[in-house]
Structures are given as structure tokens and as C-alpha cells.
Design a protein around this motif. Structure first.
Motif, PDB file in Angstrom:
ATOM      1  N   ARG A  29      43.535  37.939  30.130  1.00 34.86           N
ATOM      2  CA  ARG A  29      44.028  39.452  30.275  1.00 34.86           C
ATOM      3  C   ARG A  29      44.189  39.951  31.690  1.00 34.86           C
ATOM      4  NH1 ARG A  29      41.061  43.084  28.093  1.00 34.86           N
ATOM      5  NH2 ARG A  29      39.212  41.665  27.350  1.00 34.86           N
ATOM      6  N   PHE A  30      43.002  39.634  32.348  1.00 28.55           N
ATOM      7  CA  PHE A  30      43.007  40.077  33.956  1.00 28.55           C
ATOM      8  C   PHE A  30      44.184  39.319  34.611  1.00 28.55           C
ATOM      9  CE2 PHE A  30      41.589  39.120  38.238  1.00 28.55           C
ATOM     10  CZ  PHE A  30      41.521  40.336  38.544  1.00 28.55           C
ATOM     11  N   PHE A  31      44.340  38.066  34.386  1.00 26.22           N
ATOM     12  CA  PHE A  31      45.008  37.203  35.348  1.00 26.22           C
ATOM     13  C   PHE A  31      46.693  37.574  34.998  1.00 26.22           C
ATOM     14  CE2 PHE A  31      47.180  33.378  36.661  1.00 26.22           C
ATOM     15  CZ  PHE A  31      46.911  33.535  38.243  1.00 26.22           C
ATOM     16  N   ASP A  32      46.916  37.763  33.484  1.00 23.99           N
ATOM     17  CA  ASP A  32      48.402  38.286  33.001  1.00 23.99           C
ATOM     18  C   ASP A  32      48.613  39.375  33.893  1.00 23.99           C
ATOM     19  OD1 ASP A  32      49.286  36.501  31.544  1.00 23.99           O
ATOM     20  OD2 ASP A  32      48.890  37.105  29.632  1.00 23.99           O
ATOM     21  N   GLY A  33      47.633  40.388  33.976  1.00 25.12           N
ATOM     22  CA  GLY A  33      47.935  41.633  34.730  1.00 25.12           C
ATOM     23  C   GLY A  33      48.196  41.484  36.364  1.00 25.12           C
ATOM     24  N   GLU A  78      51.979  40.147  36.576  1.00 25.07           N
ATOM     25  CA  GLU A  78      52.626  41.459  36.260  1.00 25.07           C
ATOM     26  C   GLU A  78      52.857  42.208  37.282  1.00 25.07           C
ATOM     27  OE1 GLU A  78      53.736  44.470  32.954  1.00 25.07           O
ATOM     28  OE2 GLU A  78      51.682  43.345  32.796  1.00 25.07           O
ATOM     29  N   ARG A  79      51.898  42.367  38.067  1.00 28.49           N
ATOM     30  CA  ARG A  79      51.905  43.224  39.147  1.00 28.49           C
ATOM     31  C   ARG A  79      52.300  42.256  40.532  1.00 28.49           C
ATOM     32  NH1 ARG A  79      46.990  44.626  36.954  1.00 28.49           N
ATOM     33  NH2 ARG A  79      45.995  43.453  38.643  1.00 28.49           N
ATOM     34  N   ASP A  80      52.413  41.108  40.492  1.00 30.49           N
ATOM     35  CA  ASP A  80      52.914  40.347  41.633  1.00 30.49           C
ATOM     36  C   ASP A  80      53.956  39.249  40.950  1.00 30.49           C
ATOM     37  OD1 ASP A  80      53.391  38.826  43.718  1.00 30.49           O
ATOM     38  OD2 ASP A  80      51.562  38.338  44.218  1.00 30.49           O
ATOM     39  N   PRO A  81      55.053  39.621  40.445  1.00 27.26           N
ATOM     40  CA  PRO A  81      55.929  38.836  39.670  1.00 27.26           C
ATOM     41  C   PRO A  81      56.482  37.759  40.489  1.00 27.26           C
ATOM     42  CG  PRO A  81      57.035  40.844  40.320  1.00 27.26           C
ATOM     43  CD  PRO A  81      55.632  41.118  40.289  1.00 27.26           C
ATOM     44  N   LEU A  82      56.606  37.725  42.010  1.00 23.60           N
ATOM     45  CA  LEU A  82      56.850  36.603  42.678  1.00 23.60           C
ATOM     46  C   LEU A  82      55.936  35.356  42.480  1.00 23.60           C
ATOM     47  CD1 LEU A  82      59.196  35.218  44.375  1.00 23.60           C
ATOM     48  CD2 LEU A  82      58.288  36.544  46.411  1.00 23.60           C
ATOM     49  N   PHE A  83      54.588  35.736  42.701  1.00 21.61           N
ATOM     50  CA  PHE A  83      53.565  34.770  42.652  1.00 21.61           C
ATOM     51  C   PHE A  83      53.818  34.255  40.957  1.00 21.61           C
ATOM     52  CE2 PHE A  83      48.795  34.402  41.612  1.00 21.61           C
ATOM     53  CZ  PHE A  83      48.761  32.690  42.189  1.00 21.61           C
ATOM     54  N   ALA A  84      54.157  34.740  40.034  1.00 27.76           N
ATOM     55  CA  ALA A  84      54.234  34.355  38.878  1.00 27.76           C
ATOM     56  C   ALA A  84      55.791  33.302  39.170  1.00 27.76           C
ATOM     57  CB  ALA A  84      54.625  35.345  37.781  1.00 27.76           C
ATOM     58  N   THR A  85      56.503  33.536  39.586  1.00 29.32           N
ATOM     59  CA  THR A  85      57.661  32.684  39.746  1.00 29.32           C
ATOM     60  C   THR A  85      57.375  31.702  40.239  1.00 29.32           C
ATOM     61  OG1 THR A  85      59.268  34.612  39.927  1.00 29.32           O
ATOM     62  CG2 THR A  85      60.225  32.563  40.608  1.00 29.32           C
ATOM     63  N   ASP A 142      60.669  37.548  35.932  1.00 32.15           N
ATOM     64  CA  ASP A 142      61.652  37.119  36.764  1.00 32.15           C
ATOM     65  C   ASP A 142      62.861  38.181  37.263  1.00 32.15           C
ATOM     66  OD1 ASP A 142      60.606  34.715  37.665  1.00 32.15           O
ATOM     67  OD2 ASP A 142      62.092  33.421  36.791  1.00 32.15           O
ATOM     68  N   ASP A 143      62.739  39.072  36.512  1.00 30.81           N
ATOM     69  CA  ASP A 143      63.691  40.145  37.004  1.00 30.81           C
ATOM     70  C   ASP A 143      63.085  41.330  37.618  1.00 30.81           C
ATOM     71  OD1 ASP A 143      62.005  41.302  34.702  1.00 30.81           O
ATOM     72  OD2 ASP A 143      63.963  42.273  33.526  1.00 30.81           O
ATOM     73  N   GLN A 144      61.640  41.349  38.150  1.00 27.06           N
ATOM     74  CA  GLN A 144      61.034  42.436  38.794  1.00 27.06           C
ATOM     75  C   GLN A 144      60.561  42.114  40.110  1.00 27.06           C
ATOM     76  OE1 GLN A 144      57.861  43.804  36.113  1.00 27.06           O
ATOM     77  NE2 GLN A 144      59.090  43.052  34.194  1.00 27.06           N
ATOM     78  N   LEU A 145      60.214  42.978  40.906  1.00 30.83           N
ATOM     79  CA  LEU A 145      59.418  42.926  42.237  1.00 30.83           C
ATOM     80  C   LEU A 145      58.195  43.735  42.265  1.00 30.83           C
ATOM     81  CD1 LEU A 145      62.617  43.295  44.409  1.00 30.83           C
ATOM     82  CD2 LEU A 145      61.337  41.192  43.852  1.00 30.83           C
ATOM     83  N   PRO A 146      57.298  43.186  43.248  1.00 30.21           N
ATOM     84  CA  PRO A 146      55.897  43.968  43.226  1.00 30.21           C
ATOM     85  C   PRO A 146      56.272  45.577  43.438  1.00 30.21           C
ATOM     86  CG  PRO A 146      56.066  42.448  45.017  1.00 30.21           C
ATOM     87  CD  PRO A 146      57.359  42.182  44.126  1.00 30.21           C
ATOM     88  N   ASP A 147      55.319  46.225  43.080  1.00 32.88           N
ATOM     89  CA  ASP A 147      55.522  47.745  43.490  1.00 32.88           C
ATOM     90  C   ASP A 147      54.413  47.847  44.566  1.00 32.88           C
ATOM     91  OD1 ASP A 147      54.911  50.417  44.241  1.00 32.88           O
ATOM     92  OD2 ASP A 147      55.202  51.032  41.776  1.00 32.88           O
ATOM     93  N   LEU A 148      55.090  48.091  46.013  1.00 30.83           N
ATOM     94  CA  LEU A 148      54.313  47.965  47.181  1.00 30.83           C
ATOM     95  C   LEU A 148      53.612  49.576  47.421  1.00 30.83           C
ATOM     96  CD1 LEU A 148      55.986  45.549  49.433  1.00 30.83           C
ATOM     97  CD2 LEU A 148      54.033  45.131  47.684  1.00 30.83           C
TER      98      LEU A 148
END
Length: 564
Positions: free
Chosen positions: A17-21, A24-31, A39-45
Motif C-alpha cells: 500500500r505504501f509503494f502504491d502511494g 501515485e504521487r510520482d506517476p512518472l516514476f511509475a511510467t 499515465d495521464d498524471q504528473l506529480p504535484d510539486l
């Protein structure tokens, strides 16, 4: 014990659960990892993104502490320890407001469009739409980034002037490039009928955001940039540097301890270099270095020659590896030149991991900027560190491990990179045992690389705790770190924006070498180097204390399994 009350299951579930979060907060890392859920999101800086991260770290820390360590199996003990360490460090990072020092002239948000284009799959209409959505949202993300920098200006916590200027100049180069040739376009693997839309999105969204960021940095931020390079010149800087040491190395060490270790290690390495120099007919290391610098056979003006040499070296290492490793990554890595848009600010080399599904091999990037300045005898040690059997083996095998939460195989470097970078530096020496260096010149290149990392200990602590100037740091990196001036300047500016990261290499290497000696002494004639290497790499990224504590038992168990 039921599954619901099994603490081992609880630890793994919390890690998932932690790593999914995190993703989600760093979607480019996920990509980059091949996870397309965001893949339709960017991180909130901005402030909202930081608040979400703080809440997640605190909730995870509370839940991890509530799971009693008694009764946990070895892997779950490691997972719980990592979760606690990561959450404590990042909560302290936010408490100290170190996030306000957000300038990064190497991989800051100005480079994100190129990374999106390179790693975002766009081979279906749905994936293309998500790519366009990301480009359309880029300007908002830049505003969040600017708001964070503005907080730092208000608090008197700003980045150093030279990296600020480098970031501005990098953005100006990207703005001067026509959109059709922008890395946000050229890096993308898209169909011809999509490329026109991508060019239009780049012109409409990326370029205005770059212009906005460039103007803010040049007009509003740069006048407030600090002239001193060190973290100690910022509010709370001494405390911040100690945190940076802990976050990057997983050990508690004072700047003074780090500095002294670096000086002692440098002296030992320089003695070895003098020995090679005399063996090659030169008075000392300085005379040999001067001869190699002038030797035309040790230089090339062709970037492709550097890439080809590096590929030959990593192929040779992969072929020799089965004698020293029982387990190898499923495929070797490929070598690529650092792209022109970022080569001027990039380090000599770096590694990018493969995708989760195996569709993209690991990638070893080597910097060919100003090729005549780069001496060929030094490339082998860089290759064996960054590629094979260095980072590609450690990270590639880690990503293929089964039975561990993805946090362990993909996200454990959040706890620091001393294990990862220590392994890379350890394998530079291991490559000599493997007979991979072609001659004493390349062996000298390895010692140059070792002294480079030892000099980092001295320079990083000098910059951030001892009020060193940028020029003083560059001089030490050049004269004792065995770097050409162009690379010495690049490295010092890197340390300026990434305090503590450069310490991870030597501290990690020291712990792995100590562990090897201890295990070998404990096992005597039963010691098997292949088993040692396999067990060092079999559990993913580890805190250094965990490695030293657990590795003797792991190797003994592996030996028993082999005997059975």
C-alpha cells in the motif's frame, strides 16, 4: 495463526500500500517502471503534494511501529526496518523544509517532458491521449514548482548561484530549439500521424511553461541565490547536512568522520597509482597522468567510438560473469550516449533500469560531450560500475526477485543509495579480479575512479560543513579526484544540489568489502565468492547495517542448500 493476524502478511500488505502511494504521487516514476495506472498524471510539486506525502509517511510509520518485530521472518524484518527508516527520514526532511532547495540543473522538472516522451508508451489511441493530457498539464506542474521555490526565497533558503545559472541556460537551450527537434518530440516513439499533434502540444504547452520557468528563475530567483555553495550557508544547514548523510548512506556519520576517511583512503589509493606509474616507466602518478593526457591513442574526437568501446566492455564483462555469479540478469544492458540537450550538465555516466515487463533492457548512458577531453583508459571502470557487473546486475536482479513486495524490489532506494552505489564501486575492484581490465592503463583508470570517489568524501563534506568555495572544491576534484576540469566542475555542481549523495559510494563499498572479509574469515575453506555475491544481491537494496548483520547467515544457508 490466521492470515489476518499474521504479522508477516501485515508487513507485506503495508509495504504494498505504501509503494502504491509512492507511485501515485510520482506517476512518472511509475511510467519508467512500466506501470501505466497514472499515465495521464504528473506529480504535484506544490503544497498539496507535500501535504499528501507527509500524511502518507506518518500513517505508514504509525502502522509499521504497531507491528511487533517479534515473530517476523527475515525478509519481513528487513521490510519493516526499511519502512520505518524511509518514513522517519522523509518526515524529518519535510519538518526541516529542505524541499525548498529544489533547484536541480540535471534532472529537475525542466527535463521531465523529455523523460515523459522517452518512457511513456504511445502506441494506442488511449496511450496517446494520456500523453497529450500530461503535456497539457505541464504548465500547472511548473507553477507548483515555482511556488515551492518562492517559499524558499521567503524563508531565506535558496539554492547556490551556479546551479541556478546552469538550469537557466539549459532551459534557454531547449527554448532555442525548434519544437520539431525538441526532446519532448524526438524522444517519443509515436506514429507519424501522431507526431504532428505532439509537436503542436509541445509548442502550446511545454514551451510556454519553459519560458515561464526561465523568466522566474532569471528575474525573481537568481537575485536571491546564495553565493556560497554549501548547505551550511542556509537556515538550518548543518542539521540539514547531517540528515542528508543519513538519507543517502543509511549510517550515522559526522561530516568530520567522513572527511577523515576520505583523506586516508586517498593516500592509500595514490600509493597504488604511484606503483603502477613506476611499473610503466614513469616517476610517479603525476608523470603517468601527464603522458596519458597527451597520448593521442588515449583520445578520440568521435563520440561513437566511446559508445562502441563501452558496449564492448559490458559485453565482455557479461560473458565472464558466470565464473563469479550464480545468478545473472536475464539480459545484458545496452549502451547509449547522453542526449545533446542534457549532456553538458550530466555526469560522465549513469544507468536507467529495465522496464518491469522486460520490453526495455537496462540502459547505460555514457557522456560523450567534448569527447577529446575524455581519456579512453578511464572508460572501463565507468562501464563496470554503471553497467556490468555493477548497477545493471544489482538493479536488474533486484527487479527480477520474486516473493518480495515491490517496495523492496523497486522502491527501497528511498532509504538511501549506499548499498546500490557501494555495489557499483565494489565491482570496479571486482572487475580487476575478473581480469576485465585490458592493461595497467585501464587498471590505473580504475584507481582514478576510486580516488574520484574518495575525493568526493572530502569535497562533499568540505562544501557542506566546512565552508569550502566552489573553486576550492573543483581544484581538489581535479588534482586528487583525477578528473579533467570540465568533469570536476560538473561534479562539484552536482554535489551542491545533491548534498550527501556523493558519500554513498565509498561508505557503501567499505561495508560490502568488510562483509566479504568477515564472511570469508568465518567460513575459511568453505567460502564461495559466487555464493557471497548471489546473497548480497538476493534481497534487494538494504540498509548497510542490515547487510553486515545478516550476510553471514545468508551465505551459510546458501552453502547448506548447495550441499544438500
Amino acid at each position: 495463526m490466521s492470515v489476518a493476524t499474521d504479522p508477516n502478511v501485515a508487513v507485506n500488505d503495508l509495504a504494498d500500500r505504501f509503494f502504491d502511494g509512492v507511485l501515485e504521487r510520482d506517476p512518472l516514476f511509475a511510467t519508467i517502471l512500466g506501470d501505466e495506472r497514472w499515465d495521464d498524471q504528473l506529480p504535484d510539486l506544490g503544497a498539496d503534494g507535500r501535504a499528501a506525502a507527509r500524511a502518507a509517511y506518518q500513517a505508514t510509520l504509525d502502522e509499521a511501529r504497531a507491528i511487533p518485530p517479534d515473530g517476523l521472518e527475515t525478509e519481513q524484518v528487513i521490510t519493516r526496518d526499511l519502512l520505518v527508516l524511509v518514513c522517519e527520514n522523509f518526515l524529518e526532511f519535510y519538518r526541516q523544509e529542505q524541499y525548498q532547495l529544489a533547484i536541480d540543473h540535471m534532472s529537475g522538472p525542466q527535463t521531465m517532458p523529455a523523460e515523459i516522451a522517452q518512457y511513456h508508451r504511445a502506441d494506442t489511441p488511449e496511450r496517446v491521449l494520456k500523453l497529450m493530457t500530461r503535456y497539457a498539464g505541464y504548465a500547472e506542474m511548473i507553477e507548483q514548482y515555482i511556488s515551492t521555490l518562492a517559499e524558499g526565497v521567503e524563508a531565506g533558503r535558496t539554492s547556490a548561484a551556479v546551479p541556478v545559472r546552469r538550469q537557466i541556460e539549459q532551459i534557454e537551450r531547449m527554448l532555442a530549439t525548434d519544437a520539431t527537434q525538441s526532446p519532448a518530440v524526438t524522444q517519443a516513439q509515436v506514429a507519424d500521424d501522431v507526431r504532428g499533434r505532439l509537436i503542436e502540444a509541445t509548442r502550446d504547452h511545454i514551451y510556454p511553461a519553459w519560458q515561464r520557468l526561465r523568466d522566474y528563475l532569471a528575474n525573481d530567483y537568481e537575485p536571491h541565490a546564495r553565493q556560497e555553495p554549501g548547505l551550511s550557508a542556509t537556515p538550518g544547514g548543518h542539521e540539514g547536512y547531517r540528515l542528508a548523510i543519513s538519507m543517502n548512506t543509511t549510517v550515522s556519520a559526522s561530516p568530520e568522520e567522513v572527511h577523515a576517511f576520505g583523506l586516508a583512503d586517498l593516500e592509500a589509493i595514490e600509493a597504488d597509482k604511484d606503483e603502477i606509474a613506476r611499473r610503466l616507466g614513469h616517476e610517479d602518478r603525476f608523470a603517468l597522468a601527464a603522458a596519458l593526457a597527451e597520448d593521442p591513442d588515449n583520445h578520440t574526437d568521435d563520440p561513437a567510438t566511446i559508445v562502441r568501446l563501452a558496449q564492448e566492455q559490458t559485453d565482455r564483462a557479461y560473458a565472464a560473469a558466470p565464473q563469479y555469479f550464480g545468478r545473472l540478469p536475464s539480459a545484458n544492458c545496452i549502451v547509449k550516449a547522453v542526449e545533446p540537450f542534457r549532456e553538458e550538465e550530466s555526469p560522465p555516466a549513469f544507468y536507467m533500469p529495465p522496464s518491469l515487463d522486460g520490453s526495455r533492457q537496462g540502459q547505460y548512458y555514457i557522456n560523450t560531450y567534448q569527447p577529446m577531453e575524455r581519456q579512453l583508459h578511464k572508460i572501463a571502470a565507468i562501464t563496470f560500475h554503471e553497467a556490468t557487473p555493477g548497477h545493471h546486475f544489482q538493479i536488474g536482479i533486484e527487479m527480477e526477485l520474486t516473493g518480495l513486495p515491490r517496495f523492496r524490489t523497486l522502491g527501497a532506494r528511498m532509504a538511501g543509495v549506499a548499498y546500490v552505489e557501494g555495489w557499483g564501486l565494489y565491482t570496479e575492484r571486482l572487475a580487476d579480479e575478473m581480469g576485465l581490465y585490458a592493461d595497467d592503463r585501464e587498471r590505473l583508470g580504475m584507481l582514478d575512479a576510486q580516488s574520484f570517489r574518495a575525493a568526493r568524501l572530502v569535497v562533499d563534506s568540505g562544501l557542506h560543513a566546512m565552508n569550502w568555495s566552489r573553486d576550492q572544491a573543483i581544484t581538489v576534484m581535479h588534482e586528487r579526484g583525477s578528473l579533467p576540469m570540465v568533469d570536476a566542475a560538473i561534479e562539484v555542481d552536482r554535489y551542491t544540489v545533491w548534498p550527501g549523495q556523493a558519500l554513498a559510494y565509498k561508505l557503501g563499498q567499505r561495508e560490502i568489502e568488510r562483509a566479504r572479509v568477515e564472511v570469508a574469515e568465518g567460513m575459511g575453506d568453505r567460502f564461495d565468492l559466487r555464493l557471497f555475491h548471489d546473497e548480497v544481491l538476493a534481497h534487494g537494496t538494504l540498509p548497510l547495517a542490515t547487510l553486515r548483520r545478516e550476510i553471514p547467515g545468508w551465505v551459510e544457508a546458501a552453502k547448506a542448500r548447495e550441499g544438500a
